[in-house]
Design a protein around this motif. Structure first.
Motif, short mmCIF file in Angstrom:
data_model
loop_
_atom_site.label_atom_id
_atom_site.label_comp_id
_atom_site.label_asym_id
_atom_site.label_seq_id
_atom_site.Cartn_x
_atom_site.Cartn_y
_atom_site.Cartn_z
N GLY A 1 0.81 -1.22 0.00
CA GLY A 1 0.00 0.00 0.00
C GLY A 1 0.84 1.26 0.00
O GLY A 1 0.54 2.23 -0.71
N VAL A 2 1.93 1.25 0.78
CA VAL A 2 2.82 2.41 0.82
C VAL A 2 3.49 2.62 -0.54
O VAL A 2 3.52 3.74 -1.06
N VAL A 3 4.02 1.54 -1.13
CA VAL A 3 4.71 1.66 -2.42
C VAL A 3 3.75 2.08 -3.52
O VAL A 3 4.02 2.99 -4.31
N PHE A 4 2.59 1.43 -3.58
CA PHE A 4 1.60 1.73 -4.61
C PHE A 4 1.07 3.15 -4.44
O PHE A 4 0.96 3.91 -5.42
N GLY A 5 0.73 3.53 -3.21
CA GLY A 5 0.20 4.87 -2.97
C GLY A 5 1.21 5.96 -3.28
O GLY A 5 0.87 6.96 -3.91
N ALA A 6 2.46 5.75 -2.85
CA ALA A 6 3.49 6.75 -3.11
C ALA A 6 3.78 6.87 -4.60
O ALA A 6 3.92 7.99 -5.14
N SER A 7 3.85 5.74 -5.30
CA SER A 7 4.11 5.77 -6.75
C SER A 7 2.97 6.43 -7.51
O SER A 7 3.20 7.25 -8.39
N LEU A 8 1.74 6.09 -7.14
CA LEU A 8 0.58 6.69 -7.81
C LEU A 8 0.49 8.18 -7.53
O LEU A 8 0.21 8.99 -8.43
N LEU A 9 0.76 8.57 -6.28
CA LEU A 9 0.73 10.00 -5.93
C LEU A 9 1.80 10.76 -6.69
O LEU A 9 1.57 11.88 -7.16
N LEU A 10 2.98 10.17 -6.83
CA LEU A 10 4.06 10.81 -7.57
C LEU A 10 3.68 11.01 -9.04
O LEU A 10 3.87 12.10 -9.60
N LEU A 11 3.12 9.97 -9.67
CA LEU A 11 2.73 10.08 -11.09
C LEU A 11 1.60 11.09 -11.28
O LEU A 11 1.60 11.86 -12.24
#
Length: 200
Positions: A28-38
């Protein structure tokens, strides 16, 4: 799959664990951070996004540093720098790892350059025509989506398709098999003379 079952390569295993949501918190942390960055890059420039991320991180670390300093002064303790254990850790990349992945990247870049030269200089007419058709299709894809949109869709697909397939593997495999058999049947029917007329 062999790498995952035998567990000799932790890097591949960690990626598989993330994509299959083995640890919901980490994924969740990796997916959320990556999606927020994009999503941030789709709204702001990369310089602005990096600046805001750096400012947010600095705000947290500076606030925590001041808080621990005040706390130590009140309690008259001598705990030292709150980030001392992280400052003492080595952050340099291993030279062996850098050389390994540099050689892999260099090999793929060279292979790509040779293939592009072969396609653009029409060494094989059929391959060059296929490449031209692929580029022509990409012009329509580019008109509908920009690069960041494709990356966002790819990220969502990478974190959703594996877990959906794992939970519904039998149904999806059966559907794929049915579609493949239907495709093969249509190909065979098209090659049989008079089959289409009789069917009509």
């Amino acid at each position: 799959s062999q790498c995952y079952t035998r567990l000799p390569c932790p890097q591949t295993t960690s990626v598989v664990d993330l994509l299959y949501w083995r640890d919901v918190k980490n994924t969740g942390v990796v997916f959320g951070a990556s999606l927020l960055l994009l999503l941030s890059l789709s709204v702001c420039s990369i310089i602005s996004v990096l600046s805001y991320v750096a400012l947010a991180l600095l705000s947290v670390t500076i606030t925590f540093r001041i808080y621990k300093g005040i706390l130590q002064a009140i309690q008259k303790s001598d705990e030292g720098h709150p980030f001392k254990q992280y400052l003492d850790q080595e952050v340099a990349l291993p030279a062996q790892l850098v050389h390994k992945y540099s050689d892999i990247a260099l090999g793929r870049i060279n292979a790509t350059m040779v293939e592009l030269r072969r396609l653009f200089l029409v060494e094989d007419l059929v391959d060059s025509l296929k490449f031209a058709v692929f580029m022509w299709i990409l012009t329509y894809v580019g008109a509908l989506f920009n690069g960041l949109t494709i990356l966002i869709l790819g990220l969502i697909g990478a974190f959703s398709c594996p877990i959906v397939y794992e939970k519904h593997q039998m149904d999806i495999s059966g559907l794929i098999l049915c579609l493949y058999l239907l495709y093969c049947f249509c190909r065979i029917q098209a090659k049989i003379p008079g089959a289409k007329k009789k069917a009509e």
